[in-house]
Design a protein around this motif. Structure first.
Motif, PDB file in Angstrom:
ATOM      1  N   ARG A 190      -4.797 -18.675  61.869  1.00  0.00           N
ATOM      2  CA  ARG A 190      -5.994 -17.894  61.155  1.00  0.00           C
ATOM      3  C   ARG A 190      -5.404 -16.408  60.934  1.00  0.00           C
ATOM      4  O   ARG A 190      -6.239 -15.597  60.295  1.00  0.00           O
ATOM      5  N   LYS A 191      -4.346 -16.160  61.444  1.00  0.00           N
ATOM      6  CA  LYS A 191      -3.980 -14.395  61.039  1.00  0.00           C
ATOM      7  C   LYS A 191      -2.655 -14.401  60.443  1.00  0.00           C
ATOM      8  O   LYS A 191      -1.854 -15.350  60.388  1.00  0.00           O
ATOM      9  N   ARG A 192      -2.522 -13.447  59.661  1.00  0.00           N
ATOM     10  CA  ARG A 192      -1.394 -13.174  58.975  1.00  0.00           C
ATOM     11  C   ARG A 192      -0.387 -12.878  59.658  1.00  0.00           C
ATOM     12  O   ARG A 192      -0.119 -12.639  60.821  1.00  0.00           O
ATOM     13  N   ALA A 193       1.094 -13.145  59.263  1.00  0.00           N
ATOM     14  CA  ALA A 193       2.145 -12.955  59.782  1.00  0.00           C
ATOM     15  C   ALA A 193       2.320 -11.620  60.433  1.00  0.00           C
ATOM     16  O   ALA A 193       1.986 -10.666  59.653  1.00  0.00           O
ATOM     17  N   VAL A 194       2.867 -11.409  61.739  1.00  0.00           N
ATOM     18  CA  VAL A 194       3.075 -10.315  62.521  1.00  0.00           C
ATOM     19  C   VAL A 194       4.409  -9.797  61.819  1.00  0.00           C
ATOM     20  O   VAL A 194       4.661  -8.716  61.791  1.00  0.00           O
ATOM     21  N   TYR A 195       5.568 -10.677  61.687  1.00  0.00           N
ATOM     22  CA  TYR A 195       6.607 -10.406  61.101  1.00  0.00           C
ATOM     23  C   TYR A 195       7.327 -11.667  60.344  1.00  0.00           C
ATOM     24  O   TYR A 195       6.971 -12.791  60.521  1.00  0.00           O
ATOM     25  N   ARG A 196       8.373 -11.182  59.582  1.00  0.00           N
ATOM     26  CA  ARG A 196       9.065 -12.359  59.047  1.00  0.00           C
ATOM     27  C   ARG A 196      10.514 -12.543  59.576  1.00  0.00           C
ATOM     28  O   ARG A 196      11.052 -11.238  59.918  1.00  0.00           O
ATOM     29  N   LEU A 197      10.904 -13.629  59.947  1.00  0.00           N
ATOM     30  CA  LEU A 197      12.078 -14.084  60.562  1.00  0.00           C
ATOM     31  C   LEU A 197      13.029 -14.287  59.250  1.00  0.00           C
ATOM     32  O   LEU A 197      13.156 -15.288  58.842  1.00  0.00           O
ATOM     33  N   VAL A 198      14.128 -13.190  59.148  1.00  0.00           N
ATOM     34  CA  VAL A 198      14.941 -13.174  57.995  1.00  0.00           C
ATOM     35  C   VAL A 198      16.428 -13.615  58.389  1.00  0.00           C
ATOM     36  O   VAL A 198      16.944 -13.078  59.357  1.00  0.00           O
ATOM     37  N   PHE A 199      16.983 -14.858  57.692  1.00  0.00           N
ATOM     38  CA  PHE A 199      18.199 -15.432  58.219  1.00  0.00           C
ATOM     39  C   PHE A 199      19.023 -15.281  56.817  1.00  0.00           C
ATOM     40  O   PHE A 199      18.688 -15.871  55.993  1.00  0.00           O
ATOM     41  N   ALA A 200      20.454 -14.984  57.406  1.00  0.00           N
ATOM     42  CA  ALA A 200      21.332 -14.583  56.050  1.00  0.00           C
ATOM     43  C   ALA A 200      22.581 -15.421  56.744  1.00  0.00           C
ATOM     44  O   ALA A 200      22.881 -15.047  57.778  1.00  0.00           O
ATOM     45  N   THR A 201      23.218 -16.194  55.616  1.00  0.00           N
ATOM     46  CA  THR A 201      24.422 -16.919  56.006  1.00  0.00           C
ATOM     47  C   THR A 201      25.201 -17.081  54.771  1.00  0.00           C
ATOM     48  O   THR A 201      24.557 -17.120  53.713  1.00  0.00           O
ATOM     49  N   ARG A 202      26.432 -17.455  54.893  1.00  0.00           N
ATOM     50  CA  ARG A 202      27.240 -17.844  53.690  1.00  0.00           C
ATOM     51  C   ARG A 202      27.649 -19.428  53.899  1.00  0.00           C
ATOM     52  O   ARG A 202      28.314 -19.960  52.756  1.00  0.00           O
ATOM     53  N   SER A 203      27.042 -19.954  54.919  1.00  0.00           N
ATOM     54  CA  SER A 203      27.290 -21.384  54.689  1.00  0.00           C
ATOM     55  C   SER A 203      26.104 -22.050  54.636  1.00  0.00           C
ATOM     56  O   SER A 203      25.080 -21.998  55.336  1.00  0.00           O
ATOM     57  N   PRO A 204      26.195 -23.318  53.830  1.00  0.00           N
ATOM     58  CA  PRO A 204      24.957 -24.062  53.676  1.00  0.00           C
ATOM     59  C   PRO A 204      24.562 -24.881  54.895  1.00  0.00           C
ATOM     60  O   PRO A 204      23.430 -25.196  55.224  1.00  0.00           O
ATOM     61  N   TYR A 205      25.592 -25.314  55.719  1.00  0.00           N
ATOM     62  CA  TYR A 205      25.424 -25.761  57.054  1.00  0.00           C
ATOM     63  C   TYR A 205      24.492 -24.858  57.922  1.00  0.00           C
ATOM     64  O   TYR A 205      23.721 -25.198  58.454  1.00  0.00           O
ATOM     65  N   GLY A 206      24.709 -23.401  57.830  1.00  0.00           N
ATOM     66  CA  GLY A 206      23.871 -22.759  58.656  1.00  0.00           C
ATOM     67  C   GLY A 206      22.560 -22.756  58.050  1.00  0.00           C
ATOM     68  O   GLY A 206      21.383 -22.590  58.730  1.00  0.00           O
ATOM     69  N   LEU A 207      22.384 -22.930  56.781  1.00  0.00           N
ATOM     70  CA  LEU A 207      21.032 -23.118  56.027  1.00  0.00           C
ATOM     71  C   LEU A 207      20.277 -24.105  56.668  1.00  0.00           C
ATOM     72  O   LEU A 207      18.925 -24.158  57.148  1.00  0.00           O
ATOM     73  N   TRP A 208      21.034 -25.264  56.724  1.00  0.00           N
ATOM     74  CA  TRP A 208      20.521 -26.508  57.132  1.00  0.00           C
ATOM     75  C   TRP A 208      20.070 -26.196  58.623  1.00  0.00           C
ATOM     76  O   TRP A 208      18.902 -26.924  59.131  1.00  0.00           O
ATOM     77  N   VAL A 209      20.971 -25.869  59.533  1.00  0.00           N
ATOM     78  CA  VAL A 209      20.375 -25.698  61.078  1.00  0.00           C
ATOM     79  C   VAL A 209      19.256 -24.904  61.008  1.00  0.00           C
ATOM     80  O   VAL A 209      18.410 -24.997  62.078  1.00  0.00           O
ATOM     81  N   PHE A 210      19.320 -23.925  60.307  1.00  0.00           N
ATOM     82  CA  PHE A 210      18.038 -23.020  60.464  1.00  0.00           C
ATOM     83  C   PHE A 210      16.825 -23.599  60.113  1.00  0.00           C
ATOM     84  O   PHE A 210      15.872 -23.456  60.785  1.00  0.00           O
ATOM     85  N   GLY A 211      16.823 -24.367  59.031  1.00  0.00           N
ATOM     86  CA  GLY A 211      15.546 -25.080  58.489  1.00  0.00           C
ATOM     87  C   GLY A 211      14.894 -25.870  59.658  1.00  0.00           C
ATOM     88  O   GLY A 211      13.843 -26.214  59.663  1.00  0.00           O
ATOM     89  N   ASP A 212      16.236 -26.603  59.972  1.00  0.00           N
ATOM     90  CA  ASP A 212      15.608 -27.824  61.118  1.00  0.00           C
ATOM     91  C   ASP A 212      15.176 -27.208  62.352  1.00  0.00           C
ATOM     92  O   ASP A 212      14.223 -27.738  62.950  1.00  0.00           O
ATOM     93  N   THR A 213      15.840 -25.919  62.679  1.00  0.00           N
ATOM     94  CA  THR A 213      15.456 -25.379  63.920  1.00  0.00           C
ATOM     95  C   THR A 213      13.992 -24.741  63.665  1.00  0.00           C
ATOM     96  O   THR A 213      12.900 -24.753  64.753  1.00  0.00           O
ATOM     97  N   VAL A 214      13.651 -24.137  62.429  1.00  0.00           N
ATOM     98  CA  VAL A 214      12.355 -23.600  62.401  1.00  0.00           C
ATOM     99  C   VAL A 214      11.171 -24.686  62.253  1.00  0.00           C
ATOM    100  O   VAL A 214       9.957 -24.440  62.804  1.00  0.00           O
TER     101      VAL A 214
END
Length: 328
Positions: A190-214
């Motif tokens: 019910r509350k707005r976000a306190v912060y946003r977790l920003v992830f940067a990578t050059r690897s689609p693999y890293g992008l996949w793992v981040f999404g799954d972990t989130v």
């Protein structure tokens, strides 16, 4: 916690973690130094720096030459200036290998507070200039200038915060050439976000793992909220219902199967799922875990959309899909 991880991995062949910690406050630094010394005695590579993180960043980058670098920035207030991040990520570490990844806390509360300075005739210009540096320009002020003109200023200001966070991520992606994703983190639904977790990578693999972990972290977050509801009479999520995981999965599987079909139709060649993370997950990125994608693969296979069924492939992300007219 970081030092415990480094300690647990210190005897793993071929892997050495070297940790750098930065703390400007004297009392907190003394405690930090004490903890670091404890782990140094256990042969963990660790450094405690008294001051802001910018003062140790070049040393970290230099130590990581020809080594993978995971840059985790978790400030209590504003993050480093974007020009500084671009300098590290795009100039000092422009190569795809060894990999460089960034995980960063982008404070939404700080944006809210500084947006108030834009809207107020008594706003602190020094604070505004500091955030100009963080954002890499004054562009962010325009969002709050529009909020001032709105009849519904509170709602407009809240929209402005989200818009600034989204534009920040887009600019970071464009300036670094990296893949950037940003997810909100709040104390309750019910509350707005306190912060946003920003992830940067050059690897689609890293992008996949981040999404799954989130997605996995989101499930744990909901479970924690439900436990707090039982223990804390002042906090209740009774009015906010957790999305039923089975219902979310039931919606996700056919939509992701359709995403896969479109991907095959567009490429007309075999595709490895991990190389097309955002196209595969679509709107469900960060919402569902990778086993759901395997079910979507099986659904597409049953529909005759691909001879690939994912059987025998240990990790979903490693599955290769073939168009229907090719042998799997």
């Amino acid at each position: 916690m970081a030092l415990k991880v480094a300690s647990s991995l210190r005897h793993k062949p071929g892997l050495t973690l070297e940790c750098f910690f930065s703390e400007p406050q004297a009392k907190s630094f003394d405690r930090l130094h004490e903890v670091v010394q404890h782990y140094l005695a256990r042969s963990v590579r660790a450094h405690a720096h008294r001051g802001e993180v910018d003062g140790v960043l070049d040393q970290v980058v230099q130590r990581a030459v020809r080594e993978p670098l995971f840059l985790f920035l978790d400030p209590c207030g504003l993050v480093l200036p974007q020009d500084r991040l671009v300098d590290v990520l795009a100039r000092k570490r422009p190569q795809k290998w060894p990999p460089t990844e960034l995980l960063m806390n982008f404070s939404m509360m700080a944006v809210w507070r500084l947006g108030g300075h834009v809207r107020s005739p008594k706003g602190n210009e020094k604070s505004l200039q500091r955030f100009d540096d963080v954002c890499g320009g004054t562009w962010w002020r325009e969002y709050f200038a529009d909020a001032v003109a709105s009849r519904h200023q509170d709602g407009a200001a809240e929209d402005a915060i989200e818009a600034v966070a989204a534009e920040y991520a887009r600019r970071l992606e464009r300036r670094t050439g990296m893949l950037v994703q940003s997810v909100p983190v709040s104390h309750s639904p019910r509350k707005r976000a306190v912060y946003r977790l920003v992830f940067a990578t050059r690897s689609p693999y890293g992008l996949w793992v981040f999404g799954d972990t989130v997605a996995r972290a989101r499930a744990t977050w909901w479970e924690t909220l439900e436990e707090r509801e039982e223990d804390d009479a002042l906090f209740s999520v009774a009015s906010v219902t957790r999305p039923d995981p089975k219902e979310v999965e039931a919606k996700a599987v056919p939509e992701i199967a359709e995403n896969l079909a479109r991907l095959l139709a567009r490429t007309r060649r075999p595709v490895k799922l991990v190389d097309h993370t955002l196209e595969v997950f679509g709107a469900f990125y960060g919402q569902i875990t990778e086993p759901v994608v395997r079910k979507a693969v099986q659904r597409l296979h049953e529909q005759g959309g691909t001879p690939s069924n994912g059987v025998g492939v240990k990790k979903t992300r490693e599955i290769t899909l073939y168009p229907g007219n090719l042998a799997a």
